[in-house]
Design a protein around this motif. Sequence first.
Motif, PDB file in Angstrom:
ATOM      1  N   CYS A 171      -7.281  -5.145  -0.411  1.00  0.00           N
ATOM      2  CA  CYS A 171      -6.973  -5.655   0.936  1.00  0.00           C
ATOM      3  C   CYS A 171      -8.109  -6.498   1.505  1.00  0.00           C
ATOM      4  CB  CYS A 171      -6.684  -4.492   1.884  1.00  0.00           C
ATOM      5  SG  CYS A 171      -5.276  -3.464   1.413  1.00  0.00           S
ATOM      6  N   GLY A 172      -9.333  -6.218   1.050  1.00  0.00           N
ATOM      7  CA  GLY A 172     -10.495  -6.932   1.562  1.00  0.00           C
ATOM      8  C   GLY A 172     -10.913  -6.493   2.941  1.00  0.00           C
ATOM      9  N   LYS A 173     -10.630  -5.218   3.283  1.00  0.00           N
ATOM     10  CA  LYS A 173     -10.991  -4.729   4.608  1.00  0.00           C
ATOM     11  C   LYS A 173     -11.049  -3.199   4.598  1.00  0.00           C
ATOM     12  CE  LYS A 173      -6.189  -4.675   6.198  1.00  0.00           C
ATOM     13  NZ  LYS A 173      -5.225  -5.199   7.207  1.00  0.00           N
ATOM     14  N   TYR A 174     -11.634  -2.628   5.682  1.00  0.00           N
ATOM     15  CA  TYR A 174     -11.655  -1.180   5.849  1.00  0.00           C
ATOM     16  C   TYR A 174     -10.321  -0.732   6.452  1.00  0.00           C
ATOM     17  CZ  TYR A 174     -16.669  -1.048   4.909  1.00  0.00           C
ATOM     18  OH  TYR A 174     -17.894  -1.142   4.305  1.00  0.00           O
ATOM     19  N   SER A 175      -9.778   0.360   5.930  1.00  0.00           N
ATOM     20  CA  SER A 175      -8.513   0.891   6.438  1.00  0.00           C
ATOM     21  C   SER A 175      -8.386   2.342   6.003  1.00  0.00           C
ATOM     22  CB  SER A 175      -7.328   0.074   5.913  1.00  0.00           C
ATOM     23  OG  SER A 175      -7.304   0.101   4.495  1.00  0.00           O
ATOM     24  N   ILE A 222     -11.501   6.656   6.314  1.00  0.00           N
ATOM     25  CA  ILE A 222     -11.547   5.202   6.345  1.00  0.00           C
ATOM     26  C   ILE A 222     -12.404   4.728   5.179  1.00  0.00           C
ATOM     27  CG2 ILE A 222     -12.179   3.160   7.674  1.00  0.00           C
ATOM     28  CD1 ILE A 222      -9.875   4.700   8.884  1.00  0.00           C
ATOM     29  N   GLU A 223     -11.842   3.834   4.376  1.00  0.00           N
ATOM     30  CA  GLU A 223     -12.565   3.319   3.220  1.00  0.00           C
ATOM     31  C   GLU A 223     -12.357   1.813   3.111  1.00  0.00           C
ATOM     32  OE1 GLU A 223     -11.127   5.341  -0.187  1.00  0.00           O
ATOM     33  OE2 GLU A 223     -12.179   7.215   0.234  1.00  0.00           O
ATOM     34  N   TYR A 224     -13.293   1.165   2.389  1.00  0.00           N
ATOM     35  CA  TYR A 224     -13.132  -0.269   2.139  1.00  0.00           C
ATOM     36  C   TYR A 224     -12.249  -0.461   0.914  1.00  0.00           C
ATOM     37  CZ  TYR A 224     -14.114  -5.168   1.213  1.00  0.00           C
ATOM     38  OH  TYR A 224     -13.988  -6.517   0.989  1.00  0.00           O
ATOM     39  N   CYS A 225     -11.232  -1.263   1.031  1.00  0.00           N
ATOM     40  CA  CYS A 225     -10.317  -1.553  -0.073  1.00  0.00           C
ATOM     41  C   CYS A 225     -10.588  -2.961  -0.598  1.00  0.00           C
ATOM     42  CB  CYS A 225      -8.860  -1.427   0.386  1.00  0.00           C
ATOM     43  SG  CYS A 225      -7.658  -1.879  -0.890  1.00  0.00           S
ATOM     44  N   GLU A 226     -10.937  -3.059  -1.870  1.00  0.00           N
ATOM     45  CA  GLU A 226     -11.216  -4.360  -2.466  1.00  0.00           C
ATOM     46  C   GLU A 226      -9.954  -5.207  -2.598  1.00  0.00           C
ATOM     47  OE1 GLU A 226     -13.194  -3.754  -6.140  1.00  0.00           O
ATOM     48  OE2 GLU A 226     -15.044  -2.989  -5.241  1.00  0.00           O
ATOM     49  N   THR A 248       0.827  -1.212   0.000  1.00  0.00           N
ATOM     50  CA  THR A 248       0.000   0.000   0.000  1.00  0.00           C
ATOM     51  C   THR A 248       0.857   1.256   0.000  1.00  0.00           C
ATOM     52  OG1 THR A 248      -0.132   0.052   2.422  1.00  0.00           O
ATOM     53  CG2 THR A 248      -1.834  -1.188   1.245  1.00  0.00           C
ATOM     54  N   ARG A 304      -7.322   5.612   3.997  1.00  0.00           N
ATOM     55  CA  ARG A 304      -7.257   5.795   2.553  1.00  0.00           C
ATOM     56  C   ARG A 304      -5.832   5.515   2.042  1.00  0.00           C
ATOM     57  NH1 ARG A 304     -10.185   9.124  -1.032  1.00  0.00           N
ATOM     58  NH2 ARG A 304     -11.252  10.121   0.734  1.00  0.00           N
TER      59      ARG A 304
END
Length: 220
Positions: free
Chosen positions: A193-197, A187-191, A173, A199
């Motif tokens: 990573c498959g999780k919220y983290s 905080i956003e969902y990352c496809e 990242t 930006r």
Amino acid sequence: MIINRRNKISFLLLFLFVNILAIGQTYYYKQTKIVINKQTNKGDYSGQFITFISDRCYDSDNKGYTVENGVLQLLKETANIKIYYGPSYWGKAYYYVSNDFNRINIKIEDNGKILVYEKSIPNSGTYTSYYTKRTNRIIAPISPTIDNPKNAVGKIVKEVCPVCKGSGRSPHTQPGTNFTGGQVTSIEYCEICGKYSERHTHGTCENCLGKGYVEHYKSK
């Protein structure tokens, strides 16, 4: 039938020649000096395998497989030196490579430190680079290669890239732009990573160069 057979042989020989060129060259280097603010110090004599393919180079093991430190692109070539730039183990860096491949000066962009490497012979039992981000999983080569070019019977097969899982994006990242002026954490969902983290962004996969797949030769 004889003509067809000759055509097939000629095509196969041409195919093998092109793929052999794509394999590139792998050399071993030892760190002999470290230059910080124009002050020269002894290096730690650690070793790096570096593979050169066309207009790219990357840290590897002794067989040319990437160790996930990043892929550097050729920026400039003169009569005496080739200059590569891109991600490395130490962050963004310039690789100043002599045209005879006997010496490499690695200049780290963030702090200006210069690591001097000279071509050497690896010790017995040395199979990979000392500085590496590689995990214990098996990594496919960056470029398509022929595992056994002497065996003419076989085919090139495609497989999903084991690093990016087919997404074409690097698993590493990078901080993303924060439009709140730093007052609020986004905080956003990352496809990927498959999780919220927080930006962030993902660059191009260093292993497949964004294709999402790797190729290798498979004998029948």
